[in-house]
Design an enzyme around this catalytic site. Structure first.
Site, PDB file in Angstrom:
ATOM      1  N   ASN A  76       2.741  -5.712  -7.054  1.00 24.74           N
ATOM      2  CA  ASN A  76       1.539  -5.948  -6.268  1.00 24.74           C
ATOM      3  C   ASN A  76       0.626  -6.940  -6.948  1.00 24.74           C
ATOM      4  O   ASN A  76       0.611  -7.080  -8.163  1.00 24.74           O
ATOM      5  CB  ASN A  76       0.800  -4.631  -5.993  1.00 24.74           C
ATOM      6  CG  ASN A  76      -0.117  -4.255  -7.137  1.00 24.74           C
ATOM      7  OD1 ASN A  76      -1.205  -4.800  -7.292  1.00 24.74           O
ATOM      8  ND2 ASN A  76       0.335  -3.332  -7.969  1.00 24.74           N
ATOM      9  N   SER A  77      -0.104  -7.640  -6.111  1.00 26.69           N
ATOM     10  CA  SER A  77      -1.098  -8.583  -6.593  1.00 26.69           C
ATOM     11  C   SER A  77      -2.301  -8.473  -5.652  1.00 26.69           C
ATOM     12  O   SER A  77      -2.568  -9.361  -4.852  1.00 26.69           O
ATOM     13  CB  SER A  77      -0.493  -9.987  -6.576  1.00 26.69           C
ATOM     14  OG  SER A  77      -1.493 -10.944  -6.756  1.00 26.69           O
TER      15      SER A  77
ATOM     16  N   LEU B 139      -7.875  -6.395  -7.211  1.00 28.59           N
ATOM     17  CA  LEU B 139      -9.048  -5.511  -7.277  1.00 28.59           C
ATOM     18  C   LEU B 139     -10.056  -5.741  -6.151  1.00 28.59           C
ATOM     19  O   LEU B 139     -11.259  -5.779  -6.378  1.00 28.59           O
ATOM     20  CB  LEU B 139      -9.755  -5.644  -8.637  1.00 28.59           C
ATOM     21  CG  LEU B 139      -8.931  -5.304  -9.875  1.00 28.59           C
ATOM     22  CD1 LEU B 139      -9.827  -5.366 -11.121  1.00 28.59           C
ATOM     23  CD2 LEU B 139      -8.282  -3.939  -9.792  1.00 28.59           C
TER      24      LEU B 139
ATOM     25  N   CYS C  32      -7.017  -5.419 -16.347  1.00 25.08           N
ATOM     26  CA  CYS C  32      -7.145  -6.450 -15.327  1.00 25.08           C
ATOM     27  C   CYS C  32      -6.972  -7.833 -15.962  1.00 25.08           C
ATOM     28  O   CYS C  32      -7.631  -8.144 -16.951  1.00 25.08           O
ATOM     29  CB  CYS C  32      -8.533  -6.317 -14.688  1.00 25.08           C
ATOM     30  SG  CYS C  32      -9.079  -7.778 -13.827  1.00 25.08           S
TER      31      CYS C  32
ATOM     32  N   GLY D 105       6.270   1.903  -9.680  1.00 27.84           N
ATOM     33  CA  GLY D 105       7.392   2.606  -9.049  1.00 27.84           C
ATOM     34  C   GLY D 105       8.388   3.107 -10.082  1.00 27.84           C
ATOM     35  O   GLY D 105       8.223   2.867 -11.282  1.00 27.84           O
TER      36      GLY D 105
ATOM     37  N   GLY E 119       0.941   7.429  -8.615  1.00 26.70           N
ATOM     38  CA  GLY E 119       0.587   6.074  -8.171  1.00 26.70           C
ATOM     39  C   GLY E 119       1.312   5.702  -6.904  1.00 26.70           C
ATOM     40  O   GLY E 119       1.213   6.401  -5.891  1.00 26.70           O
TER      41      GLY E 119
END
Lengths: 313, 255
Positions: A73-74, A77, A133, A217, A265
């Site tokens: 994922n990107s 935030l 981050c 994952g 998650g």
């Protein structure tokens, strides 16, 4: 209906949790989306999506790329900024009957401290400092990759949060995560959350695009498990084990490796019933093994515990 | 939103790579046109979203085209097999009793949610026209259209059935001929939706479209499926799975 079994209650630092199952930051929306599926009494805490001082739009598409046993994922935030968060989102989350931990991040130390000042005025159960981050830098160094910067920032933030439990979320994208963990502990972290996503790329051959982001994952579970295992030996503060948990057995492994609690998650994406499954599995495990409490097995498979037990003998 | 085990009751290969699948309706929620299901696919980490194309008490129908690994695996399932399904998800096409004339527009497999909408409008006895276009005759699944008293306008890119050309150009022609409907609801490829966006502005017709995007969770948890939506004079990323998949077309910033 209340939860009769008290065996899953656990104290993580100063946090008294209903269960060791924690909803990790960034994969549980604002905490309310799954209200029909989740029995909130079965979870120990919700860690919110990361909040920043100002509104962050987030990254452009593509944000998601599925891989074998995982997803890159990107998201970047995306969040409305602390002011709107406090006004519109926090009151709704606070109605949930569980512990609420606010994840925070920023692009520089000044921003983080300002944000911390604002958020600590709210009635919350904890703050998680997301140092992983990639935009959170001091000079050219990403904070989570430098033990000295980590120490300094955690120390500054801890000064402001005072008695509110401070969690620090660690990145696995470093040479030695235990070194960063020790710095965070020395700086005043009360609890460590580990791990964040593993840097990765995906390749979209149809669109001829590269998706760079963080892998989560089942693919990363062995990585997270190792990080917890190695860190537990060195630190004396509690750990929340996160990374690729998709079953009760995964959760158990993290606890046996040294985690006091575990974070769910992206595993919840495909299985909205995951919390129930983990809860039942752990409850069952405790019964079958005649344990008084889940805390009796924290770190049981870790050499550190084995060594302690040996010394006792 | 519920999670259910459902049985594949019927699966038909319409033409190469295109399937119609009926699963048992084990859901207790009301389901509305525009909503979708998120189906667990064996061996894949993420679920796959599918528009709901038909609903009755006993079954739910979906229409899909094999595009990637997920749809390939789904195309290989057989009647009688059990699927793990989350739904209904997302918002739905708008409906107001003051609207007395709907134009529904479907391009390719984007017709799926509109098939369901057609059925609802027929049941409510509301006047509407269905515009349905595809590349060629065999990809125009007229046999899937619900029975009822409504106007249909078809087009194919190669002229093998109905008008020749893009369905959106036919829409433009009909708007010139007949004037505006109260509302347009559509689903189809991005190129079609972009053109509809221009028409909607030009003719000042309120229009709503079903947007497709890659999703990770489908439940509003991850913010992976966002698109740019106008908000006053700014824009922000909105979740297709949660605030959508139906959006007012003039709010969308196309990329």
């Amino acid at each position: 209906m209340g939860i009769k079994n008290k065996n899953l209650k656990i104290k993580v630092g100063k946090l008294e949790l209903n269960s060791p199952i924690i909803m990790s930051s960034g994969t549980f929306g604002y905490g309310i989306e799954l209200k029909n599926f989740i029995n909130y009494k079965k979870i120990g805490a919700i860690i919110t999506k990361t909040i920043t001082l100002y509104h962050w739009k987030g990254n452009p598409q593509p944000r998601i790329w599925e891989t074998s046993y995982g997803v890159i994922n990107s998201i970047g935030l995306q969040n409305p900024g602390v002011e709107q968060f406090i006004k519109e989102i926090l009151p709704i989350i606070k109605e949930i009957d569980t512990k609420i931990i606010i994840s925070i991040s920023g692009t520089n130390i000044k921003e983080i401290l300002q944000l911390t000042e604002i958020i600590t005025k709210e009635k919350i159960d904890g703050i998680e400092l997301n140092i992983s981050c990639p935009n959170f830098k001091k000079g050219k160094t990403v904070v989570s990759q430098d033990p000295i910067i980590t120490y300094k920032i955690v120390k500054e933030v801890k000064k402001i949060v005072g008695k509110i439990p401070l969690l620090v979320k660690l990145s696995p994208n470093v040479n030695d995560i235990t070194e960063i963990a020790l710095s965070a502990e020395k700086g005043g972290a009360d609890i460590l959350s580990m791990i964040n996503t593993v840097t990765a790329i995906g390749m979209d051959l149809q669109e001829k695009k590269i998706i760079e982001g963080g892998l989560s994952g089942p693919a990363i579970k062995p990585i997270g498990l190792r990080c917890v295992y190695k860190t537990y030996k060195k630190v004396s503060i509690p750990i929340i084990g996160i990374g690729g948990i998709t079953s009760g057995k995964d959760a158990l492994e993290y606890i046996l490796a040294g985690a006091n609690a575990i974070g769910v998650g992206s595993g919840i994406f495909s299985n909205p019933l995951l919390v129930d499954e983990i809860y039942m599995f752990l409850e069952d495990y405790i019964k079958k093994n005649n344990l008084k409490s889940i805390k009796d097995i924290v770190g049981l498979m870790n050499e550190k515990t084995k060594e302690k037990n040996r010394t006792r003998e | 939103m519920e999670i259910r085990k459902v049985k594949i009751q019927r699966k038909i290969k319409l033409v190469e790579n295109h399937y119609w699948m009926e699963i048992s309706n084990n859901f207790s929620s009301n389901i509305f046109p525009g909503q979708f299901l998120n189906i667990k696919i064996d061996d894949l980490f993420l679920r796959r979203p599918f528009s709901i194309a038909e609903v009755d008490k006993k079954h739910i129908g979906i229409l899909f085209k094999v595009k990637g690994e997920g749809t390939k695996i789904l195309s290989e399932t057989k009647s009688g097999e059990i699927l793990d399904v989350v739904g209904p998800l997302g918002n739905c096409f708008p409906f107001q009793t003051k609207w007395q004339n709907f134009y529904l527009i479907g391009g390719g497999t984007g017709i799926a949610p509109l098939l369901f909408f057609c059925k609802m409008l027929i049941e409510k006895n509301i006047k509407f026209t269905l515009f349905y276009g595809a590349r060629t005759k065999k990809l125009l699944f007229t046999n899937l259209l619900p029975k009822g008293n409504y106007y249909t306008i078809f087009s194919t890119d190669d002229g093998s059935y109905g008008y020749k050309g893009d369905i959106i150009n036919i829409l433009r022609m009909k708007l010139e001929e007949r004037g505006n409907p109260d509302i347009i609801c559509a689903g189809g490829p991005i190129s079609m939706l972009k053109e509809l966006s221009r028409i909607s502005t030009e003719y000042k017709i309120p229009s709503y479209v079903s947007v497709e995007n890659k999703m990770a969770c489908g439940m509003g948890l991850c913010f992976g499926c966002v698109i740019k939506i106008k908000n006053k004079n700014k824009w922000e990323y909105k979740r297709v799975c949660k605030e959508g998949p139906i959006f007012q077309i003039d709010k969308i910033i196309w990329e």
